[in-house]
Scaffold this motif. Structure first.
Motif, PDB file in Angstrom:
ATOM      1  N   LEU A  75       0.832  -1.185   0.000  1.00 39.28           N
ATOM      2  CA  LEU A  75       0.000   0.000   0.000  1.00 39.28           C
ATOM      3  C   LEU A  75       0.873   1.244   0.000  1.00 39.28           C
ATOM      4  CD1 LEU A  75      -2.869  -0.910   2.498  1.00 39.28           C
ATOM      5  CD2 LEU A  75      -2.640  -1.428   0.073  1.00 39.28           C
ATOM      6  N   ASP A  76       0.354   2.306  -0.592  1.00 42.59           N
ATOM      7  CA  ASP A  76       1.068   3.576  -0.639  1.00 42.59           C
ATOM      8  C   ASP A  76       0.558   4.541   0.417  1.00 42.59           C
ATOM      9  OD1 ASP A  76       2.844   3.261  -3.115  1.00 42.59           O
ATOM     10  OD2 ASP A  76       0.885   2.571  -3.796  1.00 42.59           O
ATOM     11  N   CYS A  77      -0.652   4.277   0.922  1.00 40.37           N
ATOM     12  CA  CYS A  77      -1.210   5.100   1.992  1.00 40.37           C
ATOM     13  C   CYS A  77      -2.329   4.315   2.685  1.00 40.37           C
ATOM     14  CB  CYS A  77      -1.755   6.412   1.431  1.00 40.37           C
ATOM     15  SG  CYS A  77      -2.228   7.612   2.689  1.00 40.37           S
ATOM     16  N   ILE A  78      -2.308   4.350   3.996  1.00 47.66           N
ATOM     17  CA  ILE A  78      -3.344   3.710   4.807  1.00 47.66           C
ATOM     18  C   ILE A  78      -4.162   4.816   5.463  1.00 47.66           C
ATOM     19  CG2 ILE A  78      -3.813   2.286   6.844  1.00 47.66           C
ATOM     20  CD1 ILE A  78      -1.119   0.846   6.245  1.00 47.66           C
ATOM     21  N   LEU A  79      -5.455   4.832   5.170  1.00 46.38           N
ATOM     22  CA  LEU A  79      -6.355   5.809   5.774  1.00 46.38           C
ATOM     23  C   LEU A  79      -7.282   5.096   6.751  1.00 46.38           C
ATOM     24  CD1 LEU A  79      -7.412   7.915   2.640  1.00 46.38           C
ATOM     25  CD2 LEU A  79      -5.574   8.369   4.263  1.00 46.38           C
ATOM     26  N   ILE A  80      -7.425   5.670   7.926  1.00 44.32           N
ATOM     27  CA  ILE A  80      -8.273   5.081   8.966  1.00 44.32           C
ATOM     28  C   ILE A  80      -9.499   5.964   9.137  1.00 44.32           C
ATOM     29  CG2 ILE A  80      -8.380   4.391  11.390  1.00 44.32           C
ATOM     30  CD1 ILE A  80      -5.256   4.277  11.268  1.00 44.32           C
ATOM     31  N   GLY A  81     -10.666   5.344   9.139  1.00 45.28           N
ATOM     32  CA  GLY A  81     -11.908   6.092   9.345  1.00 45.28           C
ATOM     33  C   GLY A  81     -11.909   6.747  10.710  1.00 45.28           C
ATOM     34  N   PRO A  82     -12.504   7.940  10.825  1.00 45.25           N
ATOM     35  CA  PRO A  82     -12.481   8.651  12.107  1.00 45.25           C
ATOM     36  C   PRO A  82     -13.140   7.881  13.245  1.00 45.25           C
ATOM     37  CG  PRO A  82     -13.943   9.750  10.544  1.00 45.25           C
ATOM     38  CD  PRO A  82     -13.225   8.677   9.795  1.00 45.25           C
ATOM     39  N   GLN A  83     -14.079   7.013  12.921  1.00 46.01           N
ATOM     40  CA  GLN A  83     -14.751   6.233  13.968  1.00 46.01           C
ATOM     41  C   GLN A  83     -13.842   5.160  14.558  1.00 46.01           C
ATOM     42  OE1 GLN A  83     -15.156   6.181  10.737  1.00 46.01           O
ATOM     43  NE2 GLN A  83     -16.165   4.360   9.972  1.00 46.01           N
ATOM     44  N   THR A  84     -12.728   4.878  13.904  1.00 40.41           N
ATOM     45  CA  THR A  84     -11.769   3.890  14.428  1.00 40.41           C
ATOM     46  C   THR A  84     -10.396   4.521  14.642  1.00 40.41           C
ATOM     47  OG1 THR A  84     -11.393   3.129  12.153  1.00 40.41           O
ATOM     48  CG2 THR A  84     -12.910   1.832  13.505  1.00 40.41           C
ATOM     49  N   LYS A  85     -10.372   5.825  14.925  1.00 40.39           N
ATOM     50  CA  LYS A  85      -9.089   6.514  15.126  1.00 40.39           C
ATOM     51  C   LYS A  85      -8.312   5.967  16.323  1.00 40.39           C
ATOM     52  CE  LYS A  85     -11.016  10.407  17.657  1.00 40.39           C
ATOM     53  NZ  LYS A  85     -11.336  11.821  17.602  1.00 40.39           N
ATOM     54  N   PHE A  86      -8.990   5.287  17.220  1.00 38.87           N
ATOM     55  CA  PHE A  86      -8.311   4.670  18.361  1.00 38.87           C
ATOM     56  C   PHE A  86      -7.302   3.607  17.921  1.00 38.87           C
ATOM     57  CE2 PHE A  86     -12.087   2.153  17.572  1.00 38.87           C
ATOM     58  CZ  PHE A  86     -11.640   0.844  17.680  1.00 38.87           C
ATOM     59  N   LEU A  87      -7.402   3.166  16.670  1.00 41.35           N
ATOM     60  CA  LEU A  87      -6.477   2.159  16.139  1.00 41.35           C
ATOM     61  C   LEU A  87      -5.210   2.763  15.538  1.00 41.35           C
ATOM     62  CD1 LEU A  87      -9.119  -0.028  14.298  1.00 41.35           C
ATOM     63  CD2 LEU A  87      -7.894  -0.640  16.386  1.00 41.35           C
ATOM     64  N   PHE A  88      -5.158   4.096  15.438  1.00 42.12           N
ATOM     65  CA  PHE A  88      -4.044   4.752  14.751  1.00 42.12           C
ATOM     66  C   PHE A  88      -2.687   4.331  15.312  1.00 42.12           C
ATOM     67  CE2 PHE A  88      -0.837   8.063  14.575  1.00 42.12           C
ATOM     68  CZ  PHE A  88      -0.683   8.186  13.199  1.00 42.12           C
ATOM     69  N   ASP A  89      -2.493   4.433  16.625  1.00 42.18           N
ATOM     70  CA  ASP A  89      -1.176   4.124  17.207  1.00 42.18           C
ATOM     71  C   ASP A  89      -0.737   2.701  16.886  1.00 42.18           C
ATOM     72  OD1 ASP A  89      -0.880   6.666  18.245  1.00 42.18           O
ATOM     73  OD2 ASP A  89      -1.666   6.127  20.221  1.00 42.18           O
ATOM     74  N   GLU A  90      -1.652   1.765  17.029  1.00 46.13           N
ATOM     75  CA  GLU A  90      -1.344   0.358  16.765  1.00 46.13           C
ATOM     76  C   GLU A  90      -0.972   0.138  15.287  1.00 46.13           C
ATOM     77  OE1 GLU A  90      -3.827  -3.825  16.489  1.00 46.13           O
ATOM     78  OE2 GLU A  90      -4.543  -2.287  17.860  1.00 46.13           O
ATOM     79  N   ILE A  91      -1.777   0.674  14.388  1.00 46.69           N
ATOM     80  CA  ILE A  91      -1.531   0.497  12.953  1.00 46.69           C
ATOM     81  C   ILE A  91      -0.267   1.232  12.530  1.00 46.69           C
ATOM     82  CG2 ILE A  91      -2.447   1.001  10.644  1.00 46.69           C
ATOM     83  CD1 ILE A  91      -5.253   0.413  11.826  1.00 46.69           C
ATOM     84  N   ASN A  92      -0.088   2.451  13.030  1.00 48.05           N
ATOM     85  CA  ASN A  92       1.094   3.229  12.677  1.00 48.05           C
ATOM     86  C   ASN A  92       2.370   2.560  13.187  1.00 48.05           C
ATOM     87  OD1 ASN A  92       2.237   5.597  11.446  1.00 48.05           O
ATOM     88  ND2 ASN A  92       2.674   6.322  13.516  1.00 48.05           N
ATOM     89  N   LYS A  93       2.317   2.009  14.384  1.00 46.65           N
ATOM     90  CA  LYS A  93       3.484   1.317  14.949  1.00 46.65           C
ATOM     91  C   LYS A  93       3.851   0.102  14.096  1.00 46.65           C
ATOM     92  CE  LYS A  93       5.096  -0.824  19.225  1.00 46.65           C
ATOM     93  NZ  LYS A  93       4.740  -1.216  20.586  1.00 46.65           N
ATOM     94  N   LYS A  94       2.852  -0.599  13.631  1.00 46.92           N
ATOM     95  CA  LYS A  94       3.074  -1.825  12.874  1.00 46.92           C
ATOM     96  C   LYS A  94       3.469  -1.571  11.415  1.00 46.92           C
ATOM     97  CE  LYS A  94       1.045  -6.402  12.775  1.00 46.92           C
ATOM     98  NZ  LYS A  94      -0.101  -7.212  13.137  1.00 46.92           N
ATOM     99  N   TYR A  95       2.848  -0.568  10.772  1.00 49.08           N
ATOM    100  CA  TYR A  95       3.042  -0.375   9.335  1.00 49.08           C
ATOM    101  C   TYR A  95       3.602   0.995   8.946  1.00 49.08           C
ATOM    102  CZ  TYR A  95      -0.101  -4.368   9.465  1.00 49.08           C
ATOM    103  OH  TYR A  95      -0.681  -5.583   9.749  1.00 49.08           O
TER     104      TYR A  95
END
Length: 107
Positions: free
Chosen positions: A51-71
């Motif tokens: 992927l060239d960019c991962i966008l997270i829906g605002p309703q699941t922004k609580f996942l940002f740290d986990e996803i950003n740390k991993k990818y």
């Protein structure tokens, strides 16, 4: 072809945004593929696609740290702005994704 994939709880609410973003990309002849999925499928999707960019829906922004740390070391990760999302402003969201990809590339 750049892949900009959106992730939320079930992939349903972001599917409309992804479709509209794809329409904007197509209208401007941008080589970008926009699709939406449940965040539960992110690891499977990233095993199969770069992927060239991962966008997270605002309703699941609580996942940002986990996803950003991993990818985040290999792919820019960002939360879609709630106002842009609420207005279904695909043009703004796509522009922000393109800016994020350019900034990431120039790191």
């Amino acid at each position: 072809m750049k892949r900009v994939y959106l992730f939320c709880d079930n992939g349903m609410s972001t599917s409309m945004m992804a479709q509209r973003m794809q329409e904007v990309a197509d209208k401007h002849s941008l080589p970008i593929e926009c699709k939406a999925f449940s965040y539960k499928k992110i690891s499977t999707i990233l095993e199969e696609n770069k992927l060239d960019c991962i966008l997270i829906g605002p309703q699941t922004k609580f996942l940002f740290d986990e996803i950003n740390k991993k990818y985040g070391a290999e792919t820019p990760v960002m939360v879609i702005d709630a106002a842009d999302y609420g207005m279904m402003d695909a043009d703004k969201v796509l522009k922000k994704a393109i800016v994020a990809m350019k900034k990431f590339k120039n790191k």
